[in-house]
Design a protein around this motif. Structure first.
Motif, PDB file in Angstrom:
ATOM      1  N   SER A 141       0.875  -1.167   0.000  1.00  0.00           N
ATOM      2  CA  SER A 141       0.000   0.000   0.000  1.00  0.00           C
ATOM      3  C   SER A 141       0.912   1.217   0.000  1.00  0.00           C
ATOM      4  N   GLY A 142       1.132   1.783  -1.180  1.00  0.00           N
ATOM      5  CA  GLY A 142       2.096   2.887  -1.298  1.00  0.00           C
ATOM      6  C   GLY A 142       3.501   2.343  -1.091  1.00  0.00           C
ATOM      7  N   PRO A 183      -2.708  -4.389   6.095  1.00  0.00           N
ATOM      8  CA  PRO A 183      -3.425  -5.659   6.220  1.00  0.00           C
ATOM      9  C   PRO A 183      -4.720  -5.688   5.422  1.00  0.00           C
ATOM     10  N   GLU A 184      -5.023  -6.879   4.953  1.00  0.00           N
ATOM     11  CA  GLU A 184      -6.318  -7.144   4.332  1.00  0.00           C
ATOM     12  C   GLU A 184      -6.896  -8.332   5.094  1.00  0.00           C
ATOM     13  N   ALA A 185      -8.047  -8.146   5.685  1.00  0.00           N
ATOM     14  CA  ALA A 185      -8.676  -9.206   6.475  1.00  0.00           C
ATOM     15  C   ALA A 185      -9.396 -10.176   5.555  1.00  0.00           C
ATOM     16  N   ARG A 186      -9.228 -11.456   5.849  1.00  0.00           N
ATOM     17  CA  ARG A 186      -9.908 -12.505   5.087  1.00  0.00           C
ATOM     18  C   ARG A 186     -10.608 -13.440   6.061  1.00  0.00           C
ATOM     19  N   LEU A 187     -11.831 -13.794   5.751  1.00  0.00           N
ATOM     20  CA  LEU A 187     -12.593 -14.737   6.535  1.00  0.00           C
ATOM     21  C   LEU A 187     -12.449 -16.093   5.861  1.00  0.00           C
ATOM     22  N   ILE A 188     -11.861 -17.062   6.589  1.00  0.00           N
ATOM     23  CA  ILE A 188     -11.653 -18.380   5.986  1.00  0.00           C
ATOM     24  C   ILE A 188     -12.142 -19.471   6.931  1.00  0.00           C
ATOM     25  N   ASP A 189     -12.378 -20.635   6.364  1.00  0.00           N
ATOM     26  CA  ASP A 189     -12.815 -21.788   7.134  1.00  0.00           C
ATOM     27  C   ASP A 189     -11.645 -22.307   7.965  1.00  0.00           C
ATOM     28  N   VAL A 190     -11.885 -22.543   9.239  1.00  0.00           N
ATOM     29  CA  VAL A 190     -10.845 -23.007  10.155  1.00  0.00           C
ATOM     30  C   VAL A 190     -10.250 -24.333   9.673  1.00  0.00           C
ATOM     31  N   PRO A 219      -4.059  -9.585  -3.348  1.00  0.00           N
ATOM     32  CA  PRO A 219      -5.177  -8.989  -2.604  1.00  0.00           C
ATOM     33  C   PRO A 219      -6.488  -9.035  -3.374  1.00  0.00           C
ATOM     34  N   LYS A 220      -7.560  -8.957  -2.635  1.00  0.00           N
ATOM     35  CA  LYS A 220      -8.884  -8.842  -3.251  1.00  0.00           C
ATOM     36  C   LYS A 220      -9.231  -7.364  -3.440  1.00  0.00           C
ATOM     37  N   SER A 221      -8.660  -6.514  -2.599  1.00  0.00           N
ATOM     38  CA  SER A 221      -8.906  -5.075  -2.672  1.00  0.00           C
ATOM     39  C   SER A 221      -8.111  -4.454  -3.818  1.00  0.00           C
TER      40      SER A 221
END
Length: 180
Positions: A58-59, A64-71, A90-92
């Motif tokens: 980022s520059g 950080p980019e937060a990701r929700l994943i299956d444990v 990244p997704k962003s």
């Protein structure tokens, strides 16, 4: 006269204490206690998910980019899963990929609190040269992996060989990298 004042004060205290007991104890018991129910029930799928932070460019820093994943994805080899997501990028659209195209993970090994990552040669061959870009890549990897509490440092090797460096030799892999 003093006696009358003292008796008046005692009567006032007794009335005050009685009122307080009634108000705070008896009145509270009279109110109906209801059980708390959440607005939305948590599904079984939501219970199995966890949040991970991946660090991307980022520059001139990493963010950080937060990701929700299956444990379940983290059970077998959490380091590999997280690094694979970092390699994907990244997704962003506000963040940039830090790991060069074609990079593969050959092997991962945890020694004490250090994760040894053996990358394919594409990691150095396909990297944008320049010390700033190289440090961003290292920080991206280190910050992502050290989000796992048992890891404090990262050692990078290339195709099983230690003491390599990026092509311009500005950043060498002869040491363990720690979070800055």
């Amino acid at each position: 006269m003093r006696r009358i004042i003292t008796i008046s004060i005692i009567i006032c205290l007794i009335i005050g204490v009685t009122f307080g007991v009634y108000y705070f104890i008896i009145q509270d018991k009279e109110e109906e206690i209801t059980e708390y129910t959440p607005q939305e029930e948590i599904s079984e799928e939501q219970m199995r998910q966890t949040m991970v932070s991946l660090y991307f460019k980022s520059g001139e820093l990493v963010a950080p980019e937060a990701r929700l994943i299956d444990v379940k994805e983290l059970l077998d080899n959490p380091y590999k899963e997280i690094l694979e997501m970092l390699i994907e990028g990244p997704k962003s659209t506000n963040l940039e990929k830090t790991i060069p195209e074609g990079t593969k993970i050959n092997k991962l090994e945890k020694q004490s609190d250090v994760l040894i990552i053996d990358f394919s040669e594409d990691f150095i061959k396909n990297h944008k040269n320049g010390e700033k870009e190289e440090k961003i890549t290292i920080n991206s990897i280190v910050n992502t992996v050290t989000e796992l509490t048992e890891i404090n440092g990262v050692k990078i090797i290339i195709n099983g060989e230690e003491n390599k460096s990026f092509i311009d030799e500005k950043v060498k892999f002869d040491k363990v990298f720690y979070r800055e």
